[in-house]
Design an enzyme around this catalytic site. Sequence first.
Site, mmCIF file in Angstrom:
data_model
loop_
_atom_site.group_PDB
_atom_site.id
_atom_site.type_symbol
_atom_site.label_atom_id
_atom_site.label_comp_id
_atom_site.label_asym_id
_atom_site.label_seq_id
_atom_site.Cartn_x
_atom_site.Cartn_y
_atom_site.Cartn_z
ATOM 1 N N ASP A 67 0.899 -1.265 -0.284
ATOM 2 C CA ASP A 67 -0.275 0.429 -0.226
ATOM 3 C C ASP A 67 1.023 0.913 0.002
ATOM 4 O OD1 ASP A 67 -0.965 -1.036 3.306
ATOM 5 O OD2 ASP A 67 1.270 -0.389 2.667
ATOM 6 N N ASN A 136 -8.282 -2.751 13.907
ATOM 7 C CA ASN A 136 -9.134 -3.627 13.807
ATOM 8 C C ASN A 136 -9.528 -4.613 12.680
ATOM 9 O OD1 ASN A 136 -8.558 -2.317 11.536
ATOM 10 N ND2 ASN A 136 -10.073 -0.478 11.176
ATOM 11 N N HIS A 138 -7.438 -5.092 9.705
ATOM 12 C CA HIS A 138 -7.139 -5.431 8.317
ATOM 13 C C HIS A 138 -5.477 -5.685 7.933
ATOM 14 C CE1 HIS A 138 -5.086 -0.632 9.774
ATOM 15 N NE2 HIS A 138 -4.218 -1.249 9.341
ATOM 16 N N GLU A 143 -10.147 -1.992 4.754
ATOM 17 C CA GLU A 143 -10.646 -2.017 5.939
ATOM 18 C C GLU A 143 -11.865 -3.032 6.769
ATOM 19 O OE1 GLU A 143 -8.251 -0.262 7.098
ATOM 20 O OE2 GLU A 143 -9.623 0.769 8.426
HETATM 21 C C1 GLP Z 1 -0.874 -0.439 8.429
HETATM 22 C C2 GLP Z 1 -0.001 -0.197 7.349
HETATM 23 C C3 GLP Z 1 -0.180 -1.988 6.965
HETATM 24 C C4 GLP Z 1 -0.004 -2.687 8.546
HETATM 25 C C5 GLP Z 1 -0.394 -2.545 9.799
HETATM 26 C C6 GLP Z 1 0.106 -2.302 10.811
HETATM 27 O O1 GLP Z 1 -2.303 0.069 8.409
HETATM 28 N N1 GLP Z 1 -1.107 0.056 5.899
HETATM 29 O O2 GLP Z 1 0.409 -2.438 6.116
HETATM 30 O O3 GLP Z 1 0.139 -4.580 8.182
HETATM 31 O O4 GLP Z 1 -0.993 -0.501 9.428
HETATM 32 O O5 GLP Z 1 0.807 -1.478 11.392
HETATM 33 P P1 GLP Z 1 1.486 -1.627 12.990
HETATM 34 O O6 GLP Z 1 2.446 -2.731 12.090
HETATM 35 O O7 GLP Z 1 2.482 -0.058 12.558
HETATM 36 O O8 GLP Z 1 0.946 -1.999 13.835
#
Ligand code: GLP
Length: 242
Positions: A67, A136, A138, A143
């Site tokens: 992303d 959540n 995702h 989402e």
């Molecule tokens: C973001 C990214 C995801 C990632 C998620 C968790 O939304 N788009 O690809 O896996 O958050 O992030 P973190 O590892 O900082 O908790």
Amino acid sequence: MKIEVFSDYKSMSKQASLFVAQRIIEKPNMVLGLPTGDTPKLMYQNLVKLHEKGLIDFSGLETFNLDEYYPISQNHPKSFYRYMHDRFLENVNVPKNGTHIPDGSTENIERECQEYEKAIKKSGGIDLTVLGIGKNGHIGYNEPGSEFGSKTRLVELDESITLTNKLENTTGSINKALTMGISTIMRSKEILLLASGTKKKKAIKSTVRGEVTTNTPASVLQLHPSTTIYLDEYAAEDLGEY
Ligand code: GLP
């Protein structure tokens, strides 16, 4: 789903980097799907170290990131482009034309998303996608409510995760993102999901123990033929026996 729980974030990250390294040794021209966020940071650091020691050669790889915020320039300090280049891509020898990150500054979103899907197909398909998970549930920026058949597309981000909320005195609001879709992710031959910390325990429990539902996008992984989940004991707290 194969689940392994580690005593802490450090050991989980070490094992994650060895998991990826092993797959690269097995298939030096593999196609790798890559995440951003806090969770994979130490995994990337470990992979860079393995490369610096001459143990892993990334020169045959092709990579696709999950992303990118939209609209954002590649050099914005918080772009996922910057994250990937600073933390990984500029410290290993993945060929420059072998790295793909959705273009957060595209003038033509539709075409960018179609080209991204085409590039993944042209690569022969992703062999391994490393995923993080949102609180959540995702995956990427899919989402809750994202269709399981979704492809790479532009999505609105909910209030809690818009980039603006993470940046002090930023101008303008970045509340959209380009993300691989759930079906794009599910076409990966293998998936490694990483989660650390108590803030992910609810999402992990729903992902592993809950029903398969778009309310928890990561629950779709129960339908994937080859998914491994690496957790530290905090993210695994609510799993009980597994
Ligand atoms: C973001 C990214 C995801 C990632 C998620 C968790 O939304 N788009 O690809 O896996 O958050 O992030 P973190 O590892 O900082 O908790």
